[in-house]
Design a protein around this motif. Sequence first.
Motif, PDB file in Angstrom:
ATOM      1  N   LYS A 101      -9.641  35.747 -19.767  1.00 58.41           N
ATOM      2  CA  LYS A 101      -8.526  35.664 -18.818  1.00 58.41           C
ATOM      3  C   LYS A 101      -7.628  34.520 -18.975  1.00 58.41           C
ATOM      4  CE  LYS A 101     -10.089  38.081 -14.609  1.00 58.41           C
ATOM      5  NZ  LYS A 101     -10.621  37.976 -13.194  1.00 58.41           N
ATOM      6  N   TYR A 105      -4.261  34.614 -20.065  1.00 59.47           N
ATOM      7  CA  TYR A 105      -2.921  33.927 -19.031  1.00 59.47           C
ATOM      8  C   TYR A 105      -2.228  32.890 -19.994  1.00 59.47           C
ATOM      9  CZ  TYR A 105      -1.244  30.547 -15.940  1.00 59.47           C
ATOM     10  OH  TYR A 105      -0.515  29.670 -15.128  1.00 59.47           O
ATOM     11  N   ARG A 108       0.321  35.409 -21.978  1.00 61.40           N
ATOM     12  CA  ARG A 108       1.195  36.077 -20.869  1.00 61.40           C
ATOM     13  C   ARG A 108       2.064  35.067 -20.194  1.00 61.40           C
ATOM     14  NH1 ARG A 108       0.802  40.957 -19.128  1.00 61.40           N
ATOM     15  NH2 ARG A 108       1.455  40.244 -16.653  1.00 61.40           N
ATOM     16  N   SER A 109       1.695  33.774 -20.023  1.00 62.39           N
ATOM     17  CA  SER A 109       2.260  32.474 -19.694  1.00 62.39           C
ATOM     18  C   SER A 109       3.598  32.087 -20.423  1.00 62.39           C
ATOM     19  CB  SER A 109       1.361  31.560 -19.195  1.00 62.39           C
ATOM     20  OG  SER A 109       2.189  30.287 -18.729  1.00 62.39           O
ATOM     21  N   GLU A 184       4.144  36.802 -10.453  1.00 66.25           N
ATOM     22  CA  GLU A 184       2.938  37.124 -11.490  1.00 66.25           C
ATOM     23  C   GLU A 184       2.419  35.947 -12.026  1.00 66.25           C
ATOM     24  OE1 GLU A 184       5.069  39.801 -14.070  1.00 66.25           O
ATOM     25  OE2 GLU A 184       4.890  41.587 -12.998  1.00 66.25           O
ATOM     26  N   GLN A 185       3.227  34.823 -12.128  1.00 64.47           N
ATOM     27  CA  GLN A 185       2.663  33.774 -12.963  1.00 64.47           C
ATOM     28  C   GLN A 185       1.758  33.045 -11.793  1.00 64.47           C
ATOM     29  OE1 GLN A 185       3.031  32.631 -15.733  1.00 64.47           O
ATOM     30  NE2 GLN A 185       2.716  30.309 -15.898  1.00 64.47           N
ATOM     31  N   GLU A 187       0.152  34.291  -9.327  1.00 60.83           N
ATOM     32  CA  GLU A 187      -0.968  35.325  -9.208  1.00 60.83           C
ATOM     33  C   GLU A 187      -2.142  35.028 -10.302  1.00 60.83           C
ATOM     34  OE1 GLU A 187       0.412  39.133  -8.471  1.00 60.83           O
ATOM     35  OE2 GLU A 187       1.059  38.929  -6.386  1.00 60.83           O
ATOM     36  N   GLU A 188      -1.518  35.069 -11.330  1.00 55.53           N
ATOM     37  CA  GLU A 188      -2.464  34.940 -12.586  1.00 55.53           C
ATOM     38  C   GLU A 188      -3.202  33.562 -12.619  1.00 55.53           C
ATOM     39  OE1 GLU A 188      -1.127  36.252 -16.337  1.00 55.53           O
ATOM     40  OE2 GLU A 188      -0.509  38.218 -15.772  1.00 55.53           O
ATOM     41  N   LYS A 191      -5.793  33.381 -10.200  1.00 51.58           N
ATOM     42  CA  LYS A 191      -6.903  34.182 -10.682  1.00 51.58           C
ATOM     43  C   LYS A 191      -7.684  33.456 -11.599  1.00 51.58           C
ATOM     44  CE  LYS A 191      -5.307  38.974 -10.073  1.00 51.58           C
ATOM     45  NZ  LYS A 191      -4.851  40.208 -10.816  1.00 51.58           N
TER      46      LYS A 191
END
Length: 315
Positions: A101, A105, A108-109, A184-185, A187-188, A191
């Motif tokens: 993750k 992350y 994606r970040s 989204e940033q 939330e991730e 997580k």
Amino acid sequence: SEPGESSYVLGIMKGLKEKLEKTRRTLQEEESGKLEMHNKFMSTKKGEMSSLKDEKVEKKNTLTESRISLVELKHILEQSQKKVQEVTKIAKETSDLCHAKEESYKVRSTEREQELAALKEAVAAIRTGAEVAAKPAQAVAEDAALVQVARHRHALRRSSGGGDVGQGKSQAVVQKLISVLEKEQAEEQEKVNYCKAELKTKTKEREDVEDKLAQLKASIDFKSGEVETIENEVETMQETIETMKANLEEAAALRKREKAGFEATTKDRKLAIKVLKQAEQVLKSFYASQDKTALVQGKAARAAKPPPTWSDKST
């Protein structure tokens, strides 16, 4: 008999009897003393043996409790070892998942930051009056932010019946896209943070179980040593009891032999004293009769002797 013979013989007999009686009394006192000492010895040793037997019973009870405790500890150890394996497996799975993750992350970040930067540039462009739709298709495709804006403007056109979307609406769409990406940033990120916290919790849980496992092993080692020590103590106590029992039996047998010897010599001495008494009575009777005979004979002799006047007359 010679003068004084009867007194001499009777004196010897009496002396022998008194000596035998004195010896018998002395031996009787010694026997009483030996019997008293024997009884005290037997009572003391029996008391010691009884106390040792009671202590042995207590030790055996303690041994039973320790054995039960040891079995329980081994059972708990077995369960704890299984739990360590389970927790270690879960911790590894959590670690692998968190790592995946976190890597995802990061990728994606980075992309999201690029998109946000492009969208913010798009907002700035919209505000300055730039026309996104007038750009060539190839330029729009190269600019990720403008592609996103184009898509949303296309969606807005469709919803408005195909008409063009004003500059204000385009700016609102871009701002909405920015909010979505930022959400989204967040939330991730949440997580990832949760995953890290969960991994920390699982690691701590595994460490706690491992510590408990180490304590259990130490307790088992201690309890095993305790059981072995008590077993040796019980065995030593039993050997001591057997030795004491044998000593008591030997002492009882010795006392029995001593008593038998005393009774045998006492019987002989009683018989000797009885014989001496009877002999003394016989001698007394004998010498008494002898004395009477001598007295009678003396009197007869004196009576038969003629007076001096008879001899004078005869001459």
